[in-house]
Write a protein that holds these residues in place. Structure first.
Motif, PDB file in Angstrom:
ATOM      1  N   ASP A  12       0.856  -1.165   0.058  1.00  0.00           N
ATOM      2  CA  ASP A  12       0.357   0.084   0.132  1.00  0.00           C
ATOM      3  C   ASP A  12       0.861   1.240  -0.163  1.00  0.00           C
ATOM      4  O   ASP A  12       0.559   2.177  -0.585  1.00  0.00           O
ATOM      5  N   ARG A  13       1.968   1.370   0.691  1.00  0.00           N
ATOM      6  CA  ARG A  13       2.861   2.408   0.567  1.00  0.00           C
ATOM      7  C   ARG A  13       3.636   2.562  -0.522  1.00  0.00           C
ATOM      8  O   ARG A  13       3.829   3.692  -0.913  1.00  0.00           O
ATOM      9  N   LEU A  14       3.850   1.593  -1.047  1.00  0.00           N
ATOM     10  CA  LEU A  14       4.898   1.372  -2.323  1.00  0.00           C
ATOM     11  C   LEU A  14       3.966   0.436  -3.391  1.00  0.00           C
ATOM     12  O   LEU A  14       4.226  -0.507  -3.615  1.00  0.00           O
ATOM     13  N   PRO A  15       3.133   1.201  -3.881  1.00  0.00           N
ATOM     14  CA  PRO A  15       2.404   0.541  -5.090  1.00  0.00           C
ATOM     15  C   PRO A  15       3.023  -0.406  -6.302  1.00  0.00           C
ATOM     16  O   PRO A  15       2.672  -1.271  -6.708  1.00  0.00           O
ATOM     17  N   PHE A  16       4.333   0.289  -6.555  1.00  0.00           N
ATOM     18  CA  PHE A  16       4.867  -0.629  -7.528  1.00  0.00           C
ATOM     19  C   PHE A  16       5.194  -2.084  -7.146  1.00  0.00           C
ATOM     20  O   PHE A  16       5.393  -2.665  -7.989  1.00  0.00           O
ATOM     21  N   LEU A  17       5.202  -2.130  -5.789  1.00  0.00           N
ATOM     22  CA  LEU A  17       5.688  -3.605  -5.329  1.00  0.00           C
ATOM     23  C   LEU A  17       4.374  -4.528  -5.591  1.00  0.00           C
ATOM     24  O   LEU A  17       4.507  -5.884  -5.678  1.00  0.00           O
ATOM     25  N   GLN A  18       3.205  -3.981  -5.626  1.00  0.00           N
ATOM     26  CA  GLN A  18       2.092  -4.663  -6.121  1.00  0.00           C
ATOM     27  C   GLN A  18       2.182  -5.741  -7.383  1.00  0.00           C
ATOM     28  O   GLN A  18       1.820  -6.728  -7.396  1.00  0.00           O
TER      29      GLN A  18
END
Length: 273
Positions: free
Chosen positions: A100-106
């Motif tokens: 949620d904090r770093l959307p690219f991790l999704q």
């Protein structure tokens, strides 16, 4: 006549309103009648105990084998289930906050996380035994794998449940991500998180018991079920099943009470009262 009496008493108890103890009274009364008819029918039709033992035989087997069942409870529940449940839920929650904090991790983490939910338990359990040994650590590893993805998905959905107006209000106050998370988004996600905790409590117990079929020391509810079933000692098999069922029900009830305490403001929780 007895069947009519059972139906009338259960309906009368279910009609009581007010305190939550009335719900427990209804469930307990229904369970007692169910055990009574179970004992009555098994005795009347002389059902072999290998097929379906009478409740009296199960209670007797539990009383006689309680020292063994208590060790099995400690091995399976207090070591494997509790450790794996805490680690799996904690890891799923932490990864959800990171995504949620770093959307690219999704894009990278979610596909990998979804893979963990599709791996068959009967395939993972023997591998875990080879990696972590025959003791409770391998069962806890299986539980971690089973509980990680439900907590991850539920927490992500809960973090997105906060209203748009509330998020804009926090933004207008120049609140940081951490302040918004603690003051708004985590409280909004509480029903989702507790939903995952309740689902994972039952999944963890099932996973640990099944994993013990693939290698275990001389203790554990799954080990007891498999060994006693091989010896056709079915009353003790049912006794181990009863211990597991009571444990799962008690864990679920405890989490429901915690949810009512920490998310009492949510409509889904208020409607349960």
């Amino acid at each position: 006549m007895t069947l009519v009496l059972a139906g009338w008493t259960v309906r009368a108890a279910a009609a009581l309103e007010g305190r939550s103890i009335y719900g427990l009274l209804t469930a307990g009364l229904f369970g007692l009648w169910l055990l009574y008819f179970w004992q009555l029918l098994v005795t009347a039709f002389e059902v072999p105990r290998v097929l379906l033992p009478a409740p009296a035989l199960i209670v007797q087997a539990m009383a006689e084998g309680w020292p063994v069942l208590s060790k099995d409870f400690v091995q399976t529940v207090l070591k494997s289930v509790l450790t794996g449940w805490l680690l799996g839920c904690g890891l799923g929650f932490a990864v959800a906050v990171a995504i949620d904090r770093l959307p690219f991790l999704q894009r990278g983490l979610l596909p990998i996380a979804s893979l963990t939910s599709t791996v068959p338990l009967v395939g993972v359990a023997p591998i875990a035994v080879m990696w972590f040994g025959f003791d409770w650590q391998s069962k806890a590893a299986v539980v971690v794998l089973m509980t990680f993805f439900p907590m991850l998905v539920s927490t992500l959905a809960g973090l997105k449940a906060a209203g748009k107006l509330e998020r804009e209000l926090m933004f207008s106050y120049a609140a940081s991500y951490g302040q918004t998370l603690l003051a708004l988004r985590l409280p909004s996600a509480m029903p989702f998180i507790f939903g995952a905790l309740k689902v994972n409590a039952t999944l963890a117990l099932i996973g640990a018991i099944v994993a013990e079929f693939f290698g275990s020391p001389t203790a554990g509810l799954g080990f007891r079920i498999s060994t006693e079933a091989a010896k056709m000692h079915m009353p003790l098999v049912w006794g181990a099943i009863v211990v597991a069922a009571i444990t799962g029900s008690a864990a679920y009830a405890l989490l429901v009470q915690l949810e009512r305490r920490f998310a009492f403001w949510h409509p889904s929780v208020r409607s349960q009262k």
